[in-house]
Design a protein around this motif. Structure first.
Motif, PDB file in Angstrom:
ATOM      1  N   CYS A  47       0.843  -1.203   0.000  1.00  0.00           N
ATOM      2  CA  CYS A  47       0.000   0.000   0.000  1.00  0.00           C
ATOM      3  C   CYS A  47       0.878   1.254   0.000  1.00  0.00           C
ATOM      4  O   CYS A  47       1.925   1.286   0.648  1.00  0.00           O
ATOM      5  CB  CYS A  47      -0.923   0.008   1.221  1.00  0.00           C
ATOM      6  N   ARG A  48       0.432   2.283  -0.711  1.00  0.00           N
ATOM      7  CA  ARG A  48       1.167   3.531  -0.813  1.00  0.00           C
ATOM      8  C   ARG A  48       0.233   4.713  -0.583  1.00  0.00           C
ATOM      9  O   ARG A  48      -0.931   4.684  -0.993  1.00  0.00           O
ATOM     10  CB  ARG A  48       1.805   3.675  -2.205  1.00  0.00           C
ATOM     11  N   TRP A  49       0.753   5.756   0.066  1.00  0.00           N
ATOM     12  CA  TRP A  49      -0.045   6.965   0.244  1.00  0.00           C
ATOM     13  C   TRP A  49      -0.300   7.622  -1.111  1.00  0.00           C
ATOM     14  O   TRP A  49       0.637   7.768  -1.907  1.00  0.00           O
ATOM     15  CB  TRP A  49       0.670   7.957   1.159  1.00  0.00           C
ATOM     16  N   VAL A  67       0.702  18.174   3.840  1.00  0.00           N
ATOM     17  CA  VAL A  67      -0.215  17.049   3.612  1.00  0.00           C
ATOM     18  C   VAL A  67      -0.408  16.277   4.906  1.00  0.00           C
ATOM     19  O   VAL A  67       0.556  15.890   5.578  1.00  0.00           O
ATOM     20  CB  VAL A  67       0.326  16.111   2.515  1.00  0.00           C
ATOM     21  N   LEU A  68      -1.664  16.051   5.267  1.00  0.00           N
ATOM     22  CA  LEU A  68      -2.009  15.253   6.436  1.00  0.00           C
ATOM     23  C   LEU A  68      -2.268  13.826   5.978  1.00  0.00           C
ATOM     24  O   LEU A  68      -3.108  13.583   5.112  1.00  0.00           O
ATOM     25  CB  LEU A  68      -3.256  15.817   7.121  1.00  0.00           C
ATOM     26  N   LYS A  69      -1.558  12.874   6.556  1.00  0.00           N
ATOM     27  CA  LYS A  69      -1.757  11.465   6.217  1.00  0.00           C
ATOM     28  C   LYS A  69      -2.755  10.864   7.211  1.00  0.00           C
ATOM     29  O   LYS A  69      -2.445  10.694   8.386  1.00  0.00           O
ATOM     30  CB  LYS A  69      -0.426  10.715   6.257  1.00  0.00           C
ATOM     31  N   ALA A  70      -3.942  10.577   6.704  1.00  0.00           N
ATOM     32  CA  ALA A  70      -5.029  10.080   7.566  1.00  0.00           C
ATOM     33  C   ALA A  70      -5.405   8.652   7.194  1.00  0.00           C
ATOM     34  O   ALA A  70      -5.600   8.340   6.017  1.00  0.00           O
ATOM     35  CB  ALA A  70      -6.251  10.986   7.449  1.00  0.00           C
ATOM     36  N   MET A  71      -5.514   7.821   8.200  1.00  0.00           N
ATOM     37  CA  MET A  71      -5.939   6.429   8.016  1.00  0.00           C
ATOM     38  C   MET A  71      -7.357   6.311   8.581  1.00  0.00           C
ATOM     39  O   MET A  71      -7.615   6.741   9.710  1.00  0.00           O
ATOM     40  CB  MET A  71      -4.963   5.522   8.756  1.00  0.00           C
ATOM     41  N   VAL A  72      -8.278   5.756   7.793  1.00  0.00           N
ATOM     42  CA  VAL A  72      -9.688   5.702   8.189  1.00  0.00           C
ATOM     43  C   VAL A  72     -10.174   4.253   8.143  1.00  0.00           C
ATOM     44  O   VAL A  72     -10.056   3.584   7.113  1.00  0.00           O
ATOM     45  CB  VAL A  72     -10.573   6.568   7.263  1.00  0.00           C
ATOM     46  N   LEU A 107       3.166   2.455   7.546  1.00  0.00           N
ATOM     47  CA  LEU A 107       2.612   3.633   6.876  1.00  0.00           C
ATOM     48  C   LEU A 107       2.805   4.925   7.668  1.00  0.00           C
ATOM     49  O   LEU A 107       2.782   6.012   7.101  1.00  0.00           O
ATOM     50  CB  LEU A 107       1.120   3.409   6.596  1.00  0.00           C
ATOM     51  N   GLN A 108       2.908   4.820   8.992  1.00  0.00           N
ATOM     52  CA  GLN A 108       3.142   5.971   9.868  1.00  0.00           C
ATOM     53  C   GLN A 108       2.170   7.138   9.580  1.00  0.00           C
ATOM     54  O   GLN A 108       2.589   8.229   9.189  1.00  0.00           O
ATOM     55  CB  GLN A 108       4.592   6.438   9.720  1.00  0.00           C
ATOM     56  N   PRO A 109       0.876   6.918   9.781  1.00  0.00           N
ATOM     57  CA  PRO A 109      -0.100   7.995   9.565  1.00  0.00           C
ATOM     58  C   PRO A 109       0.006   9.072  10.644  1.00  0.00           C
ATOM     59  O   PRO A 109       0.467   8.802  11.758  1.00  0.00           O
ATOM     60  CB  PRO A 109      -1.448   7.268   9.661  1.00  0.00           C
ATOM     61  N   PRO A 343      -5.581  21.481   2.939  1.00  0.00           N
ATOM     62  CA  PRO A 343      -6.737  22.366   3.168  1.00  0.00           C
ATOM     63  C   PRO A 343      -7.627  22.559   1.948  1.00  0.00           C
ATOM     64  O   PRO A 343      -8.795  22.918   2.089  1.00  0.00           O
ATOM     65  CB  PRO A 343      -6.083  23.696   3.582  1.00  0.00           C
ATOM     66  N   THR A 344      -7.109  22.295   0.749  1.00  0.00           N
ATOM     67  CA  THR A 344      -7.901  22.538  -0.465  1.00  0.00           C
ATOM     68  C   THR A 344      -8.183  21.291  -1.288  1.00  0.00           C
ATOM     69  O   THR A 344      -9.002  21.332  -2.204  1.00  0.00           O
ATOM     70  CB  THR A 344      -7.189  23.567  -1.369  1.00  0.00           C
ATOM     71  N   ASP A 345      -7.521  20.190  -0.995  1.00  0.00           N
ATOM     72  CA  ASP A 345      -7.663  19.017  -1.844  1.00  0.00           C
ATOM     73  C   ASP A 345      -7.486  17.747  -1.015  1.00  0.00           C
ATOM     74  O   ASP A 345      -7.052  17.791   0.137  1.00  0.00           O
ATOM     75  CB  ASP A 345      -6.629  19.060  -2.975  1.00  0.00           C
ATOM     76  N   PHE A 346      -7.804  16.619  -1.616  1.00  0.00           N
ATOM     77  CA  PHE A 346      -7.576  15.328  -0.960  1.00  0.00           C
ATOM     78  C   PHE A 346      -7.467  14.247  -2.022  1.00  0.00           C
ATOM     79  O   PHE A 346      -7.952  14.390  -3.145  1.00  0.00           O
ATOM     80  CB  PHE A 346      -8.708  14.991   0.024  1.00  0.00           C
ATOM     81  N   SER A 347      -6.804  13.172  -1.644  1.00  0.00           N
ATOM     82  CA  SER A 347      -6.694  12.006  -2.515  1.00  0.00           C
ATOM     83  C   SER A 347      -6.791  10.768  -1.635  1.00  0.00           C
ATOM     84  O   SER A 347      -6.126  10.683  -0.593  1.00  0.00           O
ATOM     85  CB  SER A 347      -5.362  12.029  -3.270  1.00  0.00           C
ATOM     86  N   LEU A 348      -7.622   9.801  -2.036  1.00  0.00           N
ATOM     87  CA  LEU A 348      -7.880   8.615  -1.219  1.00  0.00           C
ATOM     88  C   LEU A 348      -7.426   7.349  -1.935  1.00  0.00           C
ATOM     89  O   LEU A 348      -7.506   7.247  -3.154  1.00  0.00           O
ATOM     90  CB  LEU A 348      -9.376   8.501  -0.891  1.00  0.00           C
ATOM     91  N   GLN A 349      -6.961   6.404  -1.144  1.00  0.00           N
ATOM     92  CA  GLN A 349      -6.519   5.117  -1.672  1.00  0.00           C
ATOM     93  C   GLN A 349      -6.951   4.026  -0.693  1.00  0.00           C
ATOM     94  O   GLN A 349      -6.864   4.211   0.515  1.00  0.00           O
ATOM     95  CB  GLN A 349      -4.997   5.112  -1.825  1.00  0.00           C
TER      96      GLN A 349
END
Length: 397
Positions: A47-49, A67-72, A107-109, A343-349
């Motif tokens: 898995c990659r951010w 960039v905030l690395k968030a795991m959900v 991954l170190q979120p 603050p303006t964008d996001f990308s999910l994987q």
């Protein structure tokens, strides 16, 4: 002389048996270590951010820092003392603990969100059982100081609306520092935490308090974003927040008729997709859903509850991602979401965990090989060469 040679033969036989036993132990240990430990590293390592688009004037260093690395993840459903068999609990909790700890290490979120139904029996638990469930959760989902954990409430944690009481809500809030209408701002990104069970709209005490907090927070956020319907006079006494459009985090999904339009390998099974959803049970009511959209104008909504993946576009522009269950008890292919957010964008994987069916396949194949080796060792299995030789000699005869 004879006794000396007999002793030597016995010694050789004993050594051979020990050697074979050692080989057997090594083989079984290797299979167990791979299936119960190493497989999580092998799968999650892939898995990659995801990358977030950035303007040409922003350097790579600045982009990485912002960039905030968030795991959900969602719906862990830690089994309780009423419905949980000890073997089932042991198996599922080990799987989730190894997956979570491996993901944190690899991954170190920056932050982890769990979208409700942390416990399976929180709605029924007496104080002692609740304390035991909390203890096990803290052991499984421990995290380093560099990572933050945020937990959202679900219906299995405090009960459906008709089971929800102030006592259960306060008990959950005390353990997880949860408050409906709470704003979490990290790196200029606004996350709004919603108690979706309290969005019933019937004026109950918990519902009134929750909606009042959400409405007040909506006013603050809209003032900070200078929405047209919020005049400067109305916003003069409001503390300004980052102007970033918020991301909603809740357990229930917003209203949708069913999962019929959902796709992907972790969406609902075909036989379940066309079953209509019940408002205030499977999804929020249309009224509550519209309220949240009007109040916050979110740029993204993350929810759980259905145990299956789905992506919905509300009003043609607001995406909602339903996060599948993190527990193998609920599905063969659990997963979690990896989000790179600015603050303006996001990308999910999506990051899938090991398929349980594949783990069982490895165990079955190893077991079959072990049986063949044992039979061959005791000469109970006719080697294929001799079997073929017999057939040829019979044919010649």
């Amino acid at each position: 002389m004879l006794s000396s040679s007999l002793t030597t033969v016995k010694s050789c036989v004993l050594k051979k048996r020990k050697k074979n036993l050692l080989k057997l132990i090594c083989f079984v240990s290797s299979v167990l270590i791979f299936c119960e430990f190493l497989i999580y590293y092998v799968v999650i390592f892939q898995c990659r951010w995801p990358e977030v688009k950035s303007g040409a004037h922003v350097s790579k260093k600045e982009t990485s820092a912002s960039v905030l690395k968030a795991m959900v993840l969602a719906d862990t459903h830690l089994l309780g003392e009423i419905k949980g068999h000890w073997l089932d609990k042991l198996r599922r909790e080990w799987q989730m603990e190894r997956s979570f700890q491996t993901a944190l290490w690899l991954l170190q979120p920056d932050i982890v969100f769990i979208l409700g139904d942390v416990f399976d029996e929180g709605k029924w638990s007496f104080p002692q059982a609740w304390a035991d469930d909390v203890r096990r959760f803290r052991k499984m989902f421990r995290y380093p100081v560099s990572t933050e954990l945020v937990v959202v409430v679900g219906n299995h944690d405090i009960g459906f609306h008709y089971e929800m009481t102030a006592y259960k809500v306060n008990r959950f809030e005390k353990v997880f520092n949860f408050t409906s209408g709470k704003l979490i701002t990290r790196k200029g990104i606004n996350f709004v935490i919603v108690n979706s069970i309290a969005m019933e709209g019937d004026g109950c005490g918990v519902c009134r308090s929750s909606e009042a907090k959400l409405l007040a927070l909506s006013h603050k956020l809209n003032c900070s974003q200078q929405k047209p319907n919020h005049s400067s006079k109305r916003c003069s006494d409001v503390d300004k927040l980052p102007a970033s459009e918020p991301i909603l985090l809740q357990h229930y999904p917003l209203y949708r008729q069913s999962d019929a339009e959902c796709s992907g390998e972790d969406s609902a099974p075909p036989e379940e997709k066309n079953i209509p959803f019940k408002e205030k049970y499977d999804v929020l009511s249309q009224e509550a859903s519209q309220k949240l959209i009007w109040w916050f104008h979110p740029r993204l909504i993350l929810s759980g509850h259905t145990h299956s993946a789905c992506e919905v576009l509300h009003g043609g522009k607001i995406p909602e991602i339903s996060v599948p269950s993190f527990s193998w008890r609920n599905r063969n292919n659990p997963s979690f979401i990896m989000g790179s957010i600015t603050p303006t964008d996001f990308s999910l994987q999506k990051c899938f965990l090991p398929y349980e069916s594949r783990v069982f396949t490895v165990y079955c194949a190893a077991g079959a090989l072990l049986v063949i080796l044992i039979l061959a060792h005791f000469q109970l299995l006719t080697p294929p060469f001799y079997f073929a030789q017999r057939l040829i000699s019979k044919h010649k005869a």
